[in-house]
Design a protein around this motif. Structure first.
Motif, short mmCIF file in Angstrom:
data_model
loop_
_atom_site.label_atom_id
_atom_site.label_comp_id
_atom_site.label_asym_id
_atom_site.label_seq_id
_atom_site.Cartn_x
_atom_site.Cartn_y
_atom_site.Cartn_z
N VAL A 258 0.85 -1.19 0.00
CA VAL A 258 0.00 0.00 0.00
C VAL A 258 0.88 1.24 0.00
N ASP A 303 0.22 -2.25 -4.70
CA ASP A 303 -1.01 -2.88 -5.18
C ASP A 303 -2.22 -1.99 -4.89
N VAL A 304 -2.05 -1.15 -3.86
CA VAL A 304 -3.08 -0.15 -3.55
C VAL A 304 -2.37 1.18 -3.44
N CYS A 306 -2.92 5.24 -2.70
CA CYS A 306 -3.80 6.33 -2.25
C CYS A 306 -3.08 7.64 -2.51
N PHE A 328 -3.48 -0.64 -12.84
CA PHE A 328 -4.38 -0.16 -11.80
C PHE A 328 -5.78 0.13 -12.34
N CYS A 330 -8.60 2.97 -11.13
CA CYS A 330 -8.52 4.16 -10.27
C CYS A 330 -9.89 4.78 -10.03
N ILE A 345 -7.96 6.65 -5.20
CA ILE A 345 -7.54 5.33 -4.74
C ILE A 345 -7.42 4.45 -5.98
N CYS A 346 -6.26 3.84 -6.15
CA CYS A 346 -6.05 2.96 -7.29
C CYS A 346 -5.68 1.59 -6.74
N TYR A 347 -6.15 0.56 -7.38
CA TYR A 347 -5.80 -0.79 -6.93
C TYR A 347 -5.46 -1.63 -8.14
N LEU A 381 -12.64 -3.52 -1.07
CA LEU A 381 -11.99 -4.33 -2.10
C LEU A 381 -12.03 -5.80 -1.74
N VAL A 399 -10.41 0.27 2.28
CA VAL A 399 -9.32 1.24 2.14
C VAL A 399 -9.92 2.64 2.09
#
Ligand code: KL2
Length: 681
Positions: A258, A303-304, A306, A328, A330, A345-347, A381, A399
């Motif tokens: 993160v 992986d995450v 912010c 990602f 987003c 926030i992107c994952y 998530l 998150v």
């Protein structure tokens, strides 16, 4: 005499000290530029299909060879004065010198990419090589995106300068090269900024080098700050603390990284240029910063992710498309009103599936305490478990990301903004059985460690009544205002629909009706149970009232202690003037660098270092016998496996603060590695 002394002092302060610093900087700058050229030559460091997995053990032969080649080239002698004239003869400090010569380099960054079991980390051949060169497609994309940037944002950038923003933090384990051409070093702002007599605005023909142009006419001797070396950040591997406990279950962790990063919105630079007087204009240029920021993100491969201070047009035009290319998905939430930036926030799409995304606007018309445009974003998530974990199910992960109001005097607003976010997290993270799924709360809270706001998040409660509003964030040590705003009960009006436990009223009403089911007789049976005899972690200490422990009658059976203490409603006492939350959050960072004996820094407004950025995560509160009320935690379902160490103020000072050519925001990024326990594994 006094005058002469004063003069001497002035000369020392304004001329000699900056001069000494300048000379050092310039010497150092040569190093960076030599390094860049070297990296430029090593275009072969590009390795296709590299997967920066933590569990990888072996390094393919070809990667080893490249690494060896790089190390050998790097082991040649240093020729400090040859940089300008003969860039092709550039060399770097040898690996050993590098590792041993600086206390900053005590541990290897490559730990990030090596499993704890992967053997001797001193053997470069056995290490994983990470390359962070952008993929050709991404590179092409950013080039195209940058081509669309208005001319005024592009000034002083040559064609190749797009790739000049090289991150050179590198060691035997990490080779970090952008496809520089050998002539790029002249155009690299990191180099330009410290180069002599370039045509341009930062270095005058007299050799007067910005930002020291007011301090006299200096003839720079050599140029450079070895940013990569000064600003080195160690990877702290914390997995040893939880892996033994897990034993054979170690394989049952879902691992993910993160990152929280305030990337400094370009519009905010333009609105407050006085805050960035110490920076060369070229390193503030958006195209330079964008490249640098994207490379940094790609390098650490979270992986995450912010992000805060994401400018909307930059998000849609460049950031989101580039992040999508990195894998990602987003979600962006702009601040309200006329603010142009927001949070994202992107994952990683291959790691998580989105269940739910809730933007939170802290602006509520008609409420004085919520009259600012800050926002937050909360997502739920679903971890996508790797195939070798079979059909096991993982709990979802919540998150949250936010950028809280800056104004140091308005702690009241900051607290209510936080309460709103916590209520949203409560709503999203609460599972059907009333417990919370693991929560990660990232963001720029504009509050320092151990400030009342920080303590509120960490200890789950705060007695605020009568507190001066400026004290809440701890940003300032004193307040000059004659009439100081004090926090009054209640902190927010009930019409907001949020309780003093930071829960939405409609969500706790159902809870209240549940509670009516408990008869007095039913509740009485818990009077002396184990849980009732234990001091609740969030009970305020009032002498003679809440400090007593009930004596258990002899006939009372211990076995009766069968209470689900996750239902804190039963034991939590409410006081006016306090706010609570039940999320059990602790900080992934400790805010202190034991090896340096100094506080960690995440940002440096006006040259003063502070921590205001955080990654909080849910943990298990444990018994704390300390007199002073501070909750203690141990890792629960979420295990903190590692983190990227922060830097201290003195280190950042020696790199001329933030932003600098190496780190392109006025904040450092935070990066942690977590393992999420998979049940029934
Ligand atoms: O502290 V920050 O910088 O998290 O890096 O968040 C805010 C400040 C950001 C968004 O409002 O802009 C910066 N003095 C210094 N910095 C300011 C000020 C100010 N008066 N106002 C806003 N910011």
């Amino acid at each position: 005499m006094g005058g002469a002394g004063g003069m001497l002092g002035t000369v020392l302060c304004y001329v000699l000290l900056p001069l000494t610093r300048l000379v050092r900087s310039l010497q150092d700058a040569l190093f960076t530029c030599r390094k860049n050229v070297l990296l430029a030559k090593s275009t072969t460091t590009h390795i296709d299909n590299f997967s920066p997995s933590i569990s990888g053990k072996s390094v393919p032969e070809e990667q080893q060879a490249l690494l060896q080649q790089w190390l050998e080239e790097g082991a040649s002698d240093l020729h400090p004065n040859e940089c300008g004239s003969e860039p092709e003869k550039v060399s770097v400090i040898s690996f050993t010198e590098w590792r041993e010569g600086s206390e900053l380099l005590m541990t290897s960054l490559s730990d990030l990419h090596i499993s704890p079991q992967s053997g001797d980390q001193e053997q470069p051949q056995q290490q994983h090589v990470v390359q962070t060169e952008m993929s050709p497609a991404l590179q092409e994309f950013v080039e195209t995106a940058l081509a669309n940037i208005p001319a005024e944002e592009q000034e002083a950038l040559g064609d190749s300068a797009v790739w000049a923003a090289v991150r050179t933090q590198t060691d035997s384990g990490i080779v970090d090269a952008a496809p520089l051409s050998t002539d790029v070093w002249i155009e690299d702002p990191a180099v330009i900024a410290w180069s002599p007599a370039q045509e341009g605005d930062m270095v005058s023909a007299q050799g007067e080098v910005w930002p020291f142009q007011n301090t006299g006419q200096f003839q720079p001797v050599s140029l450079e700050i070895p940013y990569h070396e000064i600003l080195w950040r160690d990877w702290e591997d914390l997995s040893a603390f939880c892996i033994p406990e897990l034993g054979s279950e170690a394989g049952c962790l879902f691992e993910f990284r993160v990152m929280s990063y305030n990337i400094l919105a370009q519009d905010l630079i333009e609105q407050s240029p006085h805050l960035y007087m110490h920076c060369h204009p070229d390193i503030l240029n958006w195209s330079y910063r964008l490249t640098n920021l994207l490379q940094e993100i790609q390098h650490w491969d979270p992986d995450v992710l912010c992000l805060q201070e994401v400018q909307e047009n930059h998000y849609w035009e460049q950031l989101e498309p580039a992040l999508i290319m990195m894998g990602f998905t987003c979600i962006f939430k702009r601040r309200t009103g006329r603010k142009t930036d927001g949070c994202a926030i992107c994952y990683k799409q291959n790691k998580f599936q989105l269940i739910n995304a809730n933007p939170v606007e802290y602006f509520r018309p008609g409420l004085d305490v919520l009259n600012r445009d800050n926002v937050g974003l909360v997502v739920l998530l679903q971890p996508l478990l790797p195939e070798n974990m079979g059909d096991k199910a993982s709990s979802p992960l919540c998150v949250a990301n936010t950028h809280v109001l800056y104004n140091p005097r308005r702690g009241d607003i900051k607290l209510v903004q936080m309460a709103l976010l916590l209520a949203e997290i409560d709503k999203i993270a609460k599972m059907t059985d009333g417990s919370y799924c693991p929560v990660i709360l990232c963001g720029d809270l504009n509050s320092v460690p151990d400030s009342p706001l920080y303590k509120f998040i960490r200890n789950g409660q705060l007695y605020y009544h009568g507190m001066p509003a400026w004290k809440v964030s701890g940003q300032e040590e004193f307040c000059q205002a004659v009439h100081q705003r004090k926090l009054q009960t209640p902190l927010w009006p009930s019409c907001l629909g949020i309780t003093d436990s930071c829960q939405f009223v409609n969500l706790c009403q159902s809870k209240k009706s549940d509670r009516r089911k408990y008869s007095r007789a039913f509740l009485l049976q818990f009077r002396y149970c184990d849980v009732a005899c234990e001091r609740p972690a969030d009970l305020i200490m009032l002498e003679g009232v809440t400090d007593a422990v009930p004596d258990r009658p002899a006939h009372w059976l211990k076995e009766l202690a069968v209470v689900n203490n996750s239902d804190s409603e039963l034991f939590c006492s409410r006081y006016p003037g306090t706010i609570q939350h039940g999320l059990n959050l602790t900080s992934a960072y400790s805010h202190f660098l034991p090896e340096r004996g100094r506080p960690e820094i995440t940002t440096m407004p006006m040259g003063v270092g502070a921590t205001v950025d955080y990654i909080f995560y849910s943990a298990k509160p444990i018994r704390n016998d300390n007199q002073e009320y501070r909750r203690m935690y141990q890792d629960g379902a979420l295990k903190l496996l590692g983190r990227l160490s922060l830097l201290s103020e003195d280190i950042l000072w020696s790199a001329n603060g933030l932003p600098n050519p190496f780190y392109s925001s006025d904040h450092l990024c935070l990066l942690t590695s977590f393992g999420l326990e998979i049940s029934d594994c």
